[in-house]
Design a protein around this motif. Structure first.
Motif, PDB file in Angstrom:
ATOM      1  N   TYR A 284       0.832  -1.201   0.000  1.00 32.35           N
ATOM      2  CA  TYR A 284       0.000   0.000   0.000  1.00 32.35           C
ATOM      3  C   TYR A 284       0.869   1.254   0.000  1.00 32.35           C
ATOM      4  CZ  TYR A 284      -1.369   3.846   3.045  1.00 32.35           C
ATOM      5  OH  TYR A 284      -1.481   5.084   3.622  1.00 32.35           O
ATOM      6  N   SER A 285       1.912   1.276   0.831  1.00 33.61           N
ATOM      7  CA  SER A 285       2.791   2.444   0.900  1.00 33.61           C
ATOM      8  C   SER A 285       3.457   2.713  -0.444  1.00 33.61           C
ATOM      9  CB  SER A 285       3.856   2.245   1.984  1.00 33.61           C
ATOM     10  OG  SER A 285       3.266   2.117   3.256  1.00 33.61           O
ATOM     11  N   MET A 286       3.882   1.661  -1.134  1.00 34.94           N
ATOM     12  CA  MET A 286       4.506   1.814  -2.445  1.00 34.94           C
ATOM     13  C   MET A 286       3.524   2.412  -3.442  1.00 34.94           C
ATOM     14  SD  MET A 286       6.270  -1.086  -4.887  1.00 34.94           S
ATOM     15  CE  MET A 286       7.827  -1.137  -3.981  1.00 34.94           C
ATOM     16  N   LEU A 287       2.283   1.944  -3.428  1.00 33.53           N
ATOM     17  CA  LEU A 287       1.283   2.464  -4.355  1.00 33.53           C
ATOM     18  C   LEU A 287       0.961   3.925  -4.054  1.00 33.53           C
ATOM     19  CD1 LEU A 287      -1.281  -0.472  -4.699  1.00 33.53           C
ATOM     20  CD2 LEU A 287       0.971  -0.197  -5.733  1.00 33.53           C
ATOM     21  N   SER A 288       1.014   4.287  -2.786  1.00 29.14           N
ATOM     22  CA  SER A 288       0.750   5.669  -2.399  1.00 29.14           C
ATOM     23  C   SER A 288       1.834   6.611  -2.899  1.00 29.14           C
ATOM     24  CB  SER A 288       0.638   5.765  -0.871  1.00 29.14           C
ATOM     25  OG  SER A 288       0.443   7.101  -0.462  1.00 29.14           O
ATOM     26  N   GLU A 289       3.072   6.103  -2.939  1.00 29.26           N
ATOM     27  CA  GLU A 289       4.213   6.937  -3.323  1.00 29.26           C
ATOM     28  C   GLU A 289       4.494   6.890  -4.822  1.00 29.26           C
ATOM     29  OE1 GLU A 289       7.218   5.247  -0.894  1.00 29.26           O
ATOM     30  OE2 GLU A 289       6.298   5.928   0.994  1.00 29.26           O
ATOM     31  N   SER A 290       4.011   5.866  -5.515  1.00 24.74           N
ATOM     32  CA  SER A 290       4.320   5.694  -6.939  1.00 24.74           C
ATOM     33  C   SER A 290       3.051   5.523  -7.758  1.00 24.74           C
ATOM     34  CB  SER A 290       5.231   4.480  -7.143  1.00 24.74           C
ATOM     35  OG  SER A 290       5.327   4.168  -8.518  1.00 24.74           O
ATOM     36  N   PRO A 291       2.604   6.563  -8.461  1.00 19.20           N
ATOM     37  CA  PRO A 291       1.421   6.428  -9.314  1.00 19.20           C
ATOM     38  C   PRO A 291       1.568   5.326 -10.361  1.00 19.20           C
ATOM     39  CG  PRO A 291       1.971   8.743  -9.012  1.00 19.20           C
ATOM     40  CD  PRO A 291       3.105   7.953  -8.426  1.00 19.20           C
ATOM     41  N   ASP A 292       2.798   5.081 -10.840  1.00 18.49           N
ATOM     42  CA  ASP A 292       2.997   4.025 -11.833  1.00 18.49           C
ATOM     43  C   ASP A 292       2.657   2.653 -11.267  1.00 18.49           C
ATOM     44  OD1 ASP A 292       3.794   5.845 -13.733  1.00 18.49           O
ATOM     45  OD2 ASP A 292       5.948   5.525 -13.421  1.00 18.49           O
ATOM     46  N   HIS A 293       3.087   2.404 -10.028  1.00 20.94           N
ATOM     47  CA  HIS A 293       2.754   1.132  -9.387  1.00 20.94           C
ATOM     48  C   HIS A 293       1.252   1.044  -9.131  1.00 20.94           C
ATOM     49  CE1 HIS A 293       7.114   0.972  -8.641  1.00 20.94           C
ATOM     50  NE2 HIS A 293       6.948  -0.321  -8.391  1.00 20.94           N
ATOM     51  N   ALA A 294       0.657   2.139  -8.685  1.00 26.01           N
ATOM     52  CA  ALA A 294      -0.781   2.133  -8.403  1.00 26.01           C
ATOM     53  C   ALA A 294      -1.584   1.846  -9.662  1.00 26.01           C
ATOM     54  CB  ALA A 294      -1.201   3.471  -7.795  1.00 26.01           C
ATOM     55  N   ARG A 295      -1.224   2.499 -10.762  1.00 24.97           N
ATOM     56  CA  ARG A 295      -1.945   2.281 -12.017  1.00 24.97           C
ATOM     57  C   ARG A 295      -1.778   0.845 -12.504  1.00 24.97           C
ATOM     58  NH1 ARG A 295      -0.777   7.873 -13.032  1.00 24.97           N
ATOM     59  NH2 ARG A 295       1.357   7.355 -13.667  1.00 24.97           N
ATOM     60  N   ALA A 296      -0.586   0.284 -12.352  1.00 21.81           N
ATOM     61  CA  ALA A 296      -0.342  -1.093 -12.791  1.00 21.81           C
ATOM     62  C   ALA A 296      -1.245  -2.065 -12.041  1.00 21.81           C
ATOM     63  CB  ALA A 296       1.129  -1.460 -12.594  1.00 21.81           C
ATOM     64  N   VAL A 297      -1.377  -1.862 -10.742  1.00 23.42           N
ATOM     65  CA  VAL A 297      -2.242  -2.732  -9.940  1.00 23.42           C
ATOM     66  C   VAL A 297      -3.696  -2.596 -10.375  1.00 23.42           C
ATOM     67  CG1 VAL A 297      -3.199  -3.051  -7.627  1.00 23.42           C
ATOM     68  CG2 VAL A 297      -0.728  -2.883  -7.943  1.00 23.42           C
ATOM     69  N   MET A 298      -4.125  -1.368 -10.611  1.00 23.58           N
ATOM     70  CA  MET A 298      -5.516  -1.154 -11.034  1.00 23.58           C
ATOM     71  C   MET A 298      -5.784  -1.755 -12.408  1.00 23.58           C
ATOM     72  SD  MET A 298      -6.007   2.717  -9.589  1.00 23.58           S
ATOM     73  CE  MET A 298      -5.494   3.077  -7.903  1.00 23.58           C
ATOM     74  N   ASP A 299      -4.806  -1.651 -13.304  1.00 24.36           N
ATOM     75  CA  ASP A 299      -4.954  -2.267 -14.625  1.00 24.36           C
ATOM     76  C   ASP A 299      -5.095  -3.788 -14.491  1.00 24.36           C
ATOM     77  OD1 ASP A 299      -4.825   0.152 -15.952  1.00 24.36           O
ATOM     78  OD2 ASP A 299      -2.677   0.000 -16.409  1.00 24.36           O
ATOM     79  N   GLY A 300      -4.274  -4.380 -13.632  1.00 20.73           N
ATOM     80  CA  GLY A 300      -4.355  -5.823 -13.406  1.00 20.73           C
ATOM     81  C   GLY A 300      -5.690  -6.227 -12.810  1.00 20.73           C
ATOM     82  N   MET A 301      -6.167  -5.430 -11.875  1.00 19.52           N
ATOM     83  CA  MET A 301      -7.459  -5.687 -11.246  1.00 19.52           C
ATOM     84  C   MET A 301      -8.579  -5.686 -12.282  1.00 19.52           C
ATOM     85  SD  MET A 301      -9.113  -3.262  -8.272  1.00 19.52           S
ATOM     86  CE  MET A 301      -9.930  -2.069  -9.345  1.00 19.52           C
ATOM     87  N   LEU A 302      -8.551  -4.698 -13.180  1.00 14.64           N
ATOM     88  CA  LEU A 302      -9.581  -4.596 -14.217  1.00 14.64           C
ATOM     89  C   LEU A 302      -9.529  -5.775 -15.188  1.00 14.64           C
ATOM     90  CD1 LEU A 302      -9.389  -0.780 -15.056  1.00 14.64           C
ATOM     91  CD2 LEU A 302     -11.205  -1.962 -13.799  1.00 14.64           C
ATOM     92  N   GLU A 303      -8.312  -6.285 -15.449  1.00 11.45           N
ATOM     93  CA  GLU A 303      -8.187  -7.430 -16.344  1.00 11.45           C
ATOM     94  C   GLU A 303      -8.866  -8.668 -15.764  1.00 11.45           C
ATOM     95  OE1 GLU A 303      -4.031  -7.925 -16.929  1.00 11.45           O
ATOM     96  OE2 GLU A 303      -3.795  -6.073 -18.077  1.00 11.45           O
TER      97      GLU A 303
END
Length: 256
Positions: free
Chosen positions: A116-135
């Protein structure tokens, strides 16, 4: 009438090691964030937690973390956005299989600890997780633990996000959380006051006495808090007096 979800991190026991009090807490919540076996949990605990949630008509979501049981997923791993996405998809897939076995669906995703902390600090990581979730499932709700992640979610096409607040932890004036290494008993009435304040007015008092905005539609209660059940009982005692309705995340989304 305010409509709000109560979520709790669950299924974090594994082997002979026990974390939290899932069986006692489950009747009081509307969403369970179930560990996916990386930071905590194992296949048997995942199955048991899904069964328990289904029995109480509680919505289930994956609570994915880094592969770090020794550190309970609280130690940072140098992972690329694609690798973090894979961690989330892997754990989501495991929980989805158990959910299908019990005739329920996975409703949401809420990353844990250092992830969670990594996603909060890195929009690229956050977007990657959300893209995977949508898939995996476009209907999944992202449970955003802070405003940085919530703002990223607003920019990713197709993502439905719900902002999450806390009442059994203290906030700093900048809306960051004061996270304790060891949770201690909290005054149930004070915590219930905070719950009502967020649910009805979207505000809460920070540790310095300043009133801050916390526009949350879901409230997290820590199941490993020593008096979590007493806290949840105090919250439930306030619902009718303040016309607050509890609902799982999909219903919260549909009511907003």
């Amino acid at each position: 009438m305010p409509t709000i979800d109560i979520n709790c991190d669950m299924g974090e026991s594994f082997g002979n090691w026990t974390m939290g009090n899932d069986e006692a807490v489950m009747p009081y919540i509307t969403s369970a964030n179930i560990a996916g076996g990386f930071h905590a949990g194992d296949p048997h605990v995942m199955r048991e937690t899904v069964e328990l949630a289904a029995e109480h008509d509680v919505g289930i979501g994956i609570h994915p973390g880094f592969p770090d049981k020794m550190g309970f997923g609280r130690r940072t791993i140098d992972a690329t956005p694609e690798e973090v996405r894979d961690y989330v998809v892997y754990q989501l897939g495991a929980l989805t299989a158990f959910a299908q076995r019990h005739g329920v669906t996975v409703e949401h995703v809420k990353p844990h600890g250092a992830m969670y902390s990594m996603l909060s600090e890195s929009p690229d990581h956050a977007r990657a997780v959300m893209d995977g979730m949508l898939e995996v499932d476009e209907e999944l709700v992202y449970l955003a633990t802070d405003m940085h992640i919530y703002e990223v979610a607003q920019e990713v096409d197709g993502v439905t996000a719900v902002f999450e607040g806390y009442v059994d932890l203290d906030y700093r004036a900048d809306r960051s959380l004061i996270v304790e290494q060891q949770l201690e008993d909290r005054d149930p009435e004070l915590v219930a006051d905070r719950f009502v304040s967020i649910a009805t007015d979207g505000v809460v008092e920070a540790a310095n006495g300043e009133e801050i905005d916390v526009p949350a539609d879901s409230i997290c209660i820590h199941g490993d808090n020593p008096n979590a059940v007493e806290i949840l009982e105090a919250i439930h005692d306030r619902l009718e007096d303040h016309d607050i309705k509890l609902a799982s995340l999909p219903d919260v989304v549909n009511s907003s």
